[in-house]
Design a protein around this motif. Structure first.
Motif, short mmCIF file in Angstrom:
data_model
loop_
_atom_site.label_atom_id
_atom_site.label_comp_id
_atom_site.label_asym_id
_atom_site.label_seq_id
_atom_site.Cartn_x
_atom_site.Cartn_y
_atom_site.Cartn_z
N UNK A 162 -56.11 -25.23 22.86
CA UNK A 162 -56.45 -25.00 24.26
C UNK A 162 -57.96 -25.02 24.40
N UNK B 220 -45.66 -25.08 14.26
CA UNK B 220 -46.30 -25.78 15.37
C UNK B 220 -47.77 -25.39 15.45
N UNK C 174 -48.29 -21.51 14.77
CA UNK C 174 -47.10 -20.71 15.02
C UNK C 174 -46.00 -21.15 14.06
N UNK D 137 -49.33 -36.88 26.44
CA UNK D 137 -49.41 -35.82 25.45
C UNK D 137 -50.86 -35.58 25.04
N UNK E 241 -54.24 -22.93 17.15
CA UNK E 241 -53.27 -21.91 16.78
C UNK E 241 -52.24 -22.49 15.82
N UNK F 15 -55.04 -17.93 14.23
CA UNK F 15 -55.65 -18.77 15.24
C UNK F 15 -57.15 -18.88 14.97
N UNK G 53 -49.04 -28.25 22.56
CA UNK G 53 -48.44 -28.16 21.25
C UNK G 53 -48.33 -29.51 20.57
N UNK G 54 -48.45 -29.46 19.23
CA UNK G 54 -48.21 -30.62 18.42
C UNK G 54 -46.73 -30.83 18.19
N UNK H 50 -41.48 -18.18 19.11
CA UNK H 50 -42.68 -18.59 18.38
C UNK H 50 -43.47 -17.36 18.00
N UNK I 138 -62.43 -20.75 32.35
CA UNK I 138 -61.47 -20.34 33.37
C UNK I 138 -60.46 -21.45 33.66
N UNK I 139 -59.21 -21.04 33.75
CA UNK I 139 -58.16 -21.99 34.09
C UNK I 139 -57.73 -22.88 32.96
N UNK I 140 -58.16 -22.58 31.73
CA UNK I 140 -57.81 -23.45 30.61
C UNK I 140 -56.93 -22.72 29.62
N UNK I 141 -56.12 -21.77 30.11
CA UNK I 141 -55.32 -20.97 29.20
C UNK I 141 -54.08 -21.68 28.72
N UNK I 142 -53.80 -22.84 29.23
CA UNK I 142 -52.60 -23.56 28.81
C UNK I 142 -52.78 -24.05 27.39
N UNK I 143 -51.77 -23.80 26.57
CA UNK I 143 -51.76 -24.33 25.22
C UNK I 143 -50.96 -25.62 25.19
#
Lengths: 114, 112
Positions: A94, A90, A35, A1, A33, A48, A105-106, A43, A98-103
């Motif tokens: 992130x 939540x 949510x 995690x 962020x 943010x 979550x807590x 969500x 480039x390529x780091x768009x994945x979030x």
């Protein structure tokens, strides 16, 4: 995690009281962020942050404010809690680039406003 | 403004059945697409993502999704579901600024 913690994990409060939720990260990620998750609504983004002291509103920002004085902490404040703000909150983070768009979550904070 | 539509609100399947969950988005720019899963009582976890390249994306636990640009779709599939796949599934799209929009979610119940 991913290293994200939220506090408190559960809270019950009364209408009209201020409430602050904390999100803490150990990943040194730029973006953070907040949510809320409600049945049938998925969500929805509240606010943010794209850097220290840099924040912007999401689609459901009314009644909420945020602050980010350090990279690792992002605070969400309900200025005067209402029953409609009963929800699960939540935090997500992130990285930038480039390529780091994945979030990531807590674990969430379950807030009940009576 | 971008939007995401998940057509199935609740899907009930028996174990070993095939799964397809629909996701359509509306956004005029370059998109990054995601599927997240939320097991009961847990937070959201990434299943798979599409940034560019091969439109057929493989994720964890045997899931895959196909990006069809002409249809603005990013449907999630799994050939044979298990009871442990019972969860809520969210499709999400990121815009050029990295803001995410989530669909309302699809609850999958797999009967043993």
């Amino acid at each position: 995690d991913a290293g994200i913690t939220q506090s408190p994990r559960h809270k019950v409060t009364e209408t009209g009281t201020p409430v602050t939720l904390r999100c803490h990260q150990t990943e040194n990620h730029r973006y953070m962020y907040w949510y809320r998750q409600d049945p049938g609504h998925g969500l929805r983004l509240i606010h943010y942050s794209y850097g220290v002291k840099d924040t912007d509103k999401g689609e459901v920002s009314d009644g909420y404010s945020v602050s980010r004085s350090k990279t690792e902490d992002f605070l969400l404040t309900l200025e005067s809690a209402t029953s409609s703000q009963t929800s699960v909150y939540f935090c997500a983070i992130r990285g930038a680039g480039r390529g780091t768009d994945t979030q990531y979550f807590g674990p969430g904070t379950r807030l009940t406003v009576l | 403004a971008q939007s995401v539509s998940q057509h199935n609100h609740h899907v009930i399947l028996s174990e070993a059945a095939s799964l397809e969950l629909g996701c359509n988005y509306s956004y005029g720019g370059t998109v990054n697409l995601f599927w997240y899963v939320q097991y009961p009582g847990q937070h959201l976890q990434l299943l798979l993502k599409y940034f560019s390249g091969d439109p057929l994306v493989k994720g964890i636990k045997g899931f895959e999704a196909e990006f069809i640009k002409s249809k603005f779709s990013f449907n999630l599939r799994k050939p044979s579901v298990q009871w442990s796949d019972t969860a809520e599934y969210f499709c999400a799209v990121n815009d050029d600024a990295g803001k995410s929009t989530f669909g309302d979610g699809t609850t999958l119940t797999v009967k043993p």
